[in-house]
Scaffold this active site. Structure first.
Site, PDB file in Angstrom:
ATOM      1  N   GLU A  27       4.923  75.505  75.909  1.00 53.10           N
ATOM      2  CA  GLU A  27       5.729  74.528  76.836  1.00 53.10           C
ATOM      3  C   GLU A  27       5.306  74.650  78.216  1.00 53.10           C
ATOM      4  OE1 GLU A  27       9.655  75.151  75.841  1.00 53.10           O
ATOM      5  OE2 GLU A  27      10.559  73.625  77.109  1.00 53.10           O
ATOM      6  N   GLU A 173      15.093  69.120  70.082  1.00 53.00           N
ATOM      7  CA  GLU A 173      16.759  69.575  69.784  1.00 53.00           C
ATOM      8  C   GLU A 173      17.569  68.505  70.597  1.00 53.00           C
ATOM      9  OE1 GLU A 173      16.894  73.285  71.707  1.00 53.00           O
ATOM     10  OE2 GLU A 173      15.669  74.233  70.081  1.00 53.00           O
ATOM     11  N   GLU A 292      10.015  76.169  66.045  1.00 55.16           N
ATOM     12  CA  GLU A 292      10.406  77.420  66.922  1.00 55.16           C
ATOM     13  C   GLU A 292      10.998  78.517  66.375  1.00 55.16           C
ATOM     14  OE1 GLU A 292      12.234  76.318  70.811  1.00 55.16           O
ATOM     15  OE2 GLU A 292      11.649  74.416  70.513  1.00 55.16           O
TER      16      GLU A 292
END
Ligand code: AHR
Length: 505
Positions: A27, A173, A292
């Protein structure tokens, strides 16, 4: 010594292990990109600024897919900021991590880095502040051969060939209040369906991951998956799961049992996918992308105190203990035990940020404790996953009740004629004797028995002492009279590799 019993038999086949089970995640966060995989000016950086020492450790892990560029970051990201001449790229406030993003690394650099790392991208599109338009332009830029505005721009930026990115995440998310542009399940369901449709019209070959709940503790868990799949069933291939565990109370027994929660989480999402399939009289199954997962808690407090708006500050740099490596081993076993439905999984993350690989900016790099179980699973856990029906002593836990001391799964690589048993002994008491019924593999012998143990659960690897926690091949596994016999030391990670015929010691 107490005994744990297992059965090794091809008939206990769970399913084929999709190589993407050993994926990871980079990320734009902290020093994952800048100072992690990309550090122009570092003595070991190549002409593109990619650190070759880091690449070497990643290639050894054989990571087949890497998710990028977020995570929470993606929900505020303009992908166009990261293309074209570097000196013209804007510096932006990244609201997710309260840092300054310089955009010196973008999608073209990531695609080139993936080739160097021998991996594939799993690209996430921004469904927080953006939507259908930005996503269809991004896929045109990446995958269309040429003759259109965005594909020609890619060529002008130096990438003559399309990046050919096959796997895509529809946001990140989106149920979380911490997410920029959080959405209700209906809002997200509709937006992701429409985005998926447009993306597939640009490239029908792609595979798409819809966002599941951010974790199984979300108040809308279950209902979210149901509604989202109701909207997207025809357009997506996978639904995502995320989970991180921690041990702030230093309760080892409870912490090491957290993989039982992961089992339950996976099985619940599978049930929802199948319920939606049933109700829709669907033909395809929606599979799971556990994109994740990891241990994450060591730095949560200190990160809250970090000065905002720095460039690539050292965020989420959890220094992993031996105990953490044991849970990561249990989590890998959980993924393998569900290999029939979990087709993608990403250890979050890969470098510096809650990562198996750590670097010093301008200096060296080293393997954290959690590197090793992932390395073993990725290298040896290929082929078909086999249940082993373990029957082991248990210990009592306040959350999970009777927790089996032994967590185990096996993989069978029929081409290489190798059978690998992965086992964690969670027991804080004594070593255990393992007795494996090997009748399914009468002519297999032990090639090696790797173990990772340490007298100090809090032991860590650092730049100065990188080898405090490392595996060894000193295990005593052997085949005797049709039984696999071994000692599983208390609190240990074990990899017992068997091969057809007598090739091992
Ligand atoms: O991996 C760190 C963060 O955890 C990711 O950005 C986010 O998706 C999750 O909450």
């Amino acid at each position: 010594m107490d005994t744990a019993r297992i059965t090794l038999n091809e008939e206990l086949r769970i399913g084929d292990v999709d190589p993407r089970l050993y994926g990871s995640f980079v990320e734009h966060l902290g020093r994952a990109v800048y100072g992690g995989i990309f550090e122009p000016g570092h003595p070991l950086a190549d002409e593109d600024g990619f650190r070759q020492d880091v690449l070497e450790l990643i290639r050894a892990l054989r990571v087949p897919i890497v998710r990028y560029p977020g995570g929470n970051f993606v929900s505020g990201y303009n992908w166009e900021d990261g293309i074209g001449p570097r000196e013209q790229r804007p510096r932006r406030l990244d609201l997710a991590w309260r840092a300054v993003e310089t955009n010196q690394f973008g999608v073209d650099e990531f695609a080139a880095w993936c080739r160097r790392a021998r991996t594939e991208p799993l690209l996430a599109v921004n469904l927080g502040t953006r939507g259908v338009d930005a996503a269809r332009n991004l896929i045109e830029y990446c995958n269309h051969p040429g003759g259109s505005y965005w594909s020609d721009l890619r060529k002008a930026n130096g990438a003559a060939e399309p990046h050919g990115i096959k796997s895509w995440c529809l946001g990140n998310e989106m149920d979380g209040p911490w997410q920029i542009g959080q959405k209700s399940a209906d809002e997200y369901g509709r937006l992701s369906r429409e985005t998926a449709k447009a993306m597939r019209w640009v490239d029908p070959e792609i595979e798409l991951v819809a966002c599941g709940s951010s974790n199984s503790g979300m108040p809308t868990f279950g209902a979210w998956e149901h509604t989202v799949l109701d909207h997207t069933y025809d357009q997506v291939d996978y639904i995502s799961l995320h989970t991180y565990y921690g041990n702030p109370q230093r309760d080892t027994g409870n912490f090491l049992a957290k993989s039982l929660d992961m089992d339950r989480f996976i099985e619940s999402v599978v049930a929802i996918c199948d319920a939606v399939k049933g109700r829709k009289r669907g033909k395809k199954s929606i599979n799971l992308s556990f994109d994740e997962w990891n241990v994450w808690f060591h730095t949560k407090e200190s990160d809250r105190r970090m000065e905002p708006w720095q460039v690539a500050p050292p965020q989420l740099e959890d220094c992993y203990t031996f105990e953490d490596a044991l849970l990561v081993g249990c989590m890998l076993i959980s993924l393998l035990k569900h290999a029939d439905r979990v087709k993608i999984a990403c250890l979050a993350q890969l470098v510096n940020v809650i990562a198996p690989i750590q670097t010093a900016t301008g200096g060296g790099c080293w393997r954290q404790t959690i590197y090793y179980p992932f390395y073993h699973a990725s290298r040896f856990g290929r082929g078909a996953a086999l249940r082993v029906n373990a029957v082991s002593p248990t210990y009592d836990d306040r959350e999970f009740g009777a927790v089996p001391c032994v967590e185990a799964v096996a993989t069978l690589d029929s081409d290489a004629e190798t059978l690998t048993l992965f086992a964690v002994n969670r027991s804080m008491g004594d070593d255990l004797r393992l007795e494996g019924d090997l009748r399914g593999f009468p002519d297999y012998s032990v090639l090696e028995h790797i173990t990772m143990t340490h007298p100090d659960l809090q032991a860590v690897n650092t730049l100065q002492n990188p080898d405090t926690v490392t595996p060894g091949v000193g295990g005593n596994a052997a085949v005797e009279g049709g039984l696999l016999l071994a000692t599983l030391p208390r609190l240990s990670w074990n990899v017992i590799r068997l091969v057809k015929g007598v090739r091992g010691g």
